[in-house]
Design a protein around this motif. Structure first.
Motif, PDB file in Angstrom:
ATOM      1  N   CYS A  23       0.683  -1.202   0.008  1.00 47.52           N
ATOM      2  CA  CYS A  23       0.039   0.127  -0.168  1.00 47.52           C
ATOM      3  C   CYS A  23       0.961   1.053  -0.052  1.00 47.52           C
ATOM      4  O   CYS A  23       0.988   1.782   1.135  1.00 47.52           O
ATOM      5  N   LYS A  24       1.413   1.554  -1.162  1.00 45.29           N
ATOM      6  CA  LYS A  24       2.407   2.670  -1.000  1.00 45.29           C
ATOM      7  C   LYS A  24       1.504   4.098  -1.098  1.00 45.29           C
ATOM      8  O   LYS A  24       2.073   5.101  -0.593  1.00 45.29           O
ATOM      9  N   LEU A  25       0.195   4.119  -1.372  1.00 44.98           N
ATOM     10  CA  LEU A  25      -0.423   5.355  -1.261  1.00 44.98           C
ATOM     11  C   LEU A  25      -1.341   5.328   0.044  1.00 44.98           C
ATOM     12  O   LEU A  25      -1.923   6.653   0.068  1.00 44.98           O
ATOM     13  N   VAL A  26      -1.144   4.564   0.925  1.00 44.06           N
ATOM     14  CA  VAL A  26      -1.977   4.862   2.098  1.00 44.06           C
ATOM     15  C   VAL A  26      -1.711   5.997   2.966  1.00 44.06           C
ATOM     16  O   VAL A  26      -0.375   6.286   3.095  1.00 44.06           O
ATOM     17  N   LYS A  27      -2.648   6.796   3.409  1.00 42.88           N
ATOM     18  CA  LYS A  27      -2.601   7.874   4.165  1.00 42.88           C
ATOM     19  C   LYS A  27      -2.885   7.661   5.602  1.00 42.88           C
ATOM     20  O   LYS A  27      -2.186   8.250   6.525  1.00 42.88           O
ATOM     21  N   THR A  28      -3.894   6.913   5.935  1.00 41.90           N
ATOM     22  CA  THR A  28      -4.429   6.863   7.366  1.00 41.90           C
ATOM     23  C   THR A  28      -4.617   5.335   7.553  1.00 41.90           C
ATOM     24  O   THR A  28      -5.130   4.452   6.610  1.00 41.90           O
ATOM     25  N   LEU A  29      -4.480   4.772   8.742  1.00 45.45           N
ATOM     26  CA  LEU A  29      -4.161   3.636   9.208  1.00 45.45           C
ATOM     27  C   LEU A  29      -4.656   3.498  10.503  1.00 45.45           C
ATOM     28  O   LEU A  29      -4.349   4.158  11.344  1.00 45.45           O
ATOM     29  N   ASP A  30      -5.533   2.381  10.682  1.00 48.00           N
ATOM     30  CA  ASP A  30      -6.258   2.396  12.097  1.00 48.00           C
ATOM     31  C   ASP A  30      -6.307   0.886  12.296  1.00 48.00           C
ATOM     32  O   ASP A  30      -6.980   0.201  11.617  1.00 48.00           O
ATOM     33  N   LEU A  31      -5.613   0.512  13.217  1.00 47.89           N
ATOM     34  CA  LEU A  31      -5.395  -1.055  13.392  1.00 47.89           C
ATOM     35  C   LEU A  31      -5.915  -1.195  15.007  1.00 47.89           C
ATOM     36  O   LEU A  31      -5.574  -0.711  15.927  1.00 47.89           O
ATOM     37  N   ARG A  32      -6.747  -2.144  15.292  1.00 48.47           N
ATOM     38  CA  ARG A  32      -7.338  -2.481  16.670  1.00 48.47           C
ATOM     39  C   ARG A  32      -7.296  -4.018  17.104  1.00 48.47           C
ATOM     40  O   ARG A  32      -7.648  -4.791  16.105  1.00 48.47           O
ATOM     41  N   ASN A  33      -7.055  -4.314  18.284  1.00 52.08           N
ATOM     42  CA  ASN A  33      -7.517  -5.381  18.715  1.00 52.08           C
ATOM     43  C   ASN A  33      -6.717  -6.462  18.100  1.00 52.08           C
ATOM     44  O   ASN A  33      -7.070  -7.639  17.786  1.00 52.08           O
TER      45      ASN A  33
END
Length: 373
Positions: free
Chosen positions: A162-172
């Motif tokens: 994911c070279k373009l990913v700007k926001t990342l949210d990882l949970r649990n």
């Protein structure tokens, strides 16, 4: 009715479909006519929800023919892979295990299963390479009962695809930050209720050099580390286990929230800080320092940066509160005082009044002397 849908202009079809995010709703819409089906392949945003009904179905607790059985397959992961594989240019994706399933009581052997482990590296490698070329915003809310005890290289896989990913949210989940590639487009990162490997804070400096917003909420496993981001403006640091030392050199930081177990040694360099929420108990053996502009000149916590506009003070000791106000009297516009006097249950509800609340409250005469620009 179905025949008439084909007479819609492509612009109207696109507008309708792109306002639908739930994967199930997109699937239902796609079978109404050929135009909706073709446009459904090109949705830009999608939310894949893993429901309690999916879990019950997988455990043979409900009738497989029930219309409310959620994702229509016993093999949940294969279903998710098939759903994502049909999308050609998705930019925003959320895969979420719903709260009802997260909180449900399950047998002890549930932790031995992996069928609802959404950060499973083998599973992620099946669908992420297909979506990664266009993906800019990604959220994965895992099933904690299976995920939190299994280390995952999900962040490494994301960095590779994911070279373009700007926001990342990882949970649990349990995240391994080693051997990750550089994510230069990343500007916002949230980790909530996760376990991490020891070197996570140091790894982040290399993996995401252009971060502007970082929220670590309920993060376990950090023992020490440095945060050095020249562009970071917002930081929420919530470490659930006490670290040995945490050093922060953030020249552009404007908003900072500290709501965590206090490290043994905490040093903050934030000359542009304007909004500060200080909500943690500082043991006598801990050392907390704030640097004001010049990184060679270290001040104790009683000497906060002089440019604060808003201060929330929620520590259990008010011994240095008046001195904190004194330095910021001419600039500070808003002041919140949070006196921690309640003990809560594990689910966040009220349990009892704390017995060890400090009665040495600050001298509130200082508040009447505030000067406003």
């Amino acid at each position: 009715m179905y025949a008439r849908l084909d007479y819609f202009s492509q612009e109207i079809v696109d507008e309708i479909v792109h306002h639908v995010e739930d994967a199930r709703d997109i699937a239902k819409l796609s079978v109404t006519c050929k135009s909706f089906q073709e446009t459904g392949y090109n949705v830009r945003s999608m939310h894949v929800k893993v429901l309690n009904e999916d879990h019950e179905w997988a455990r043979n607790l409900v009738d497989m023919s029930s219309p409310n059985s959620g994702l229509e397959s016993r093999n949940l992961k294969d279903t998710v892979v098939n759903i994502i594989a049909k999308k050609h240019c998705i930019k925003q994706l959320c895969i979420e295990v719903e709260p009802r399933l997260q909180s449900k009581e399950v047998p002890e052997n549930e932790g031995q299963r992996t069928d609802f482990w959404m950060s499973d590296p083998y599973f992620v490698r099946k669908w992420l390479p297909r979506a990664g070329a266009t993906l800019q915003h990604l959220c994965i809310v895992d099933y904690g009962k299976q995920a939190i005890m299994r280390r995952s290289s999900v962040l490494k896989i994301i960095s590779e695809n994911c070279k373009l990913v700007k926001t990342l949210d990882l949970r649990n989940m349990y995240i391994d930050t080693s051997d990750c590639g550089v994510m230069t487009s990343m500007v916002s990162m949230t980790l909530r209720c996760v376990k991490v490997t020891v070197g996570t804070l140091d790894d982040m400096n290399t993996i995401m050099p252009n971060l502007q917003t970082l929220a670590l909420l309920g993060v376990f496993g950090v023992e020490k580390g440095n945060l050095k981001f020249k562009n970071m403006k917002v930081l929420c640091l919530g470490l659930s286990t006490p670290a040995e030392n945490v050093l922060m050199d953030l020249p552009s930081l404007e908003k900072l929230e500290l709501k965590m177990q206090c490290p043994q040694d905490l040093r903050i360099v934030a000359p542009q800080l304007k909004y500060f929420a200080f909500n943690m108990k500082v043991p006598e053996e801990s050392k907390v320092q704030v640097c004001c502009g010049d990184t060679t000149k270290v001040h104790a916590t009683k000497d906060l940066p002089g440019g604060l506009l808003e201060l929330l003070y929620g520590a259990s000791s008010f011994g240095t509160f008046a001195l904190r106000l004194e330095r910021n009297r001419s600039n500070c516009k808003t002041l919140y005082v949070d006196i921690p006097c309640m003990a809560l249950k594990e689910d966040g509800t009220f349990f009892t009044v704390s017995k060890d609340v400090s009665l040495n409250l600050p001298c509130f005469e200082n508040l009447h002397n505030f000067e406003h620009p």
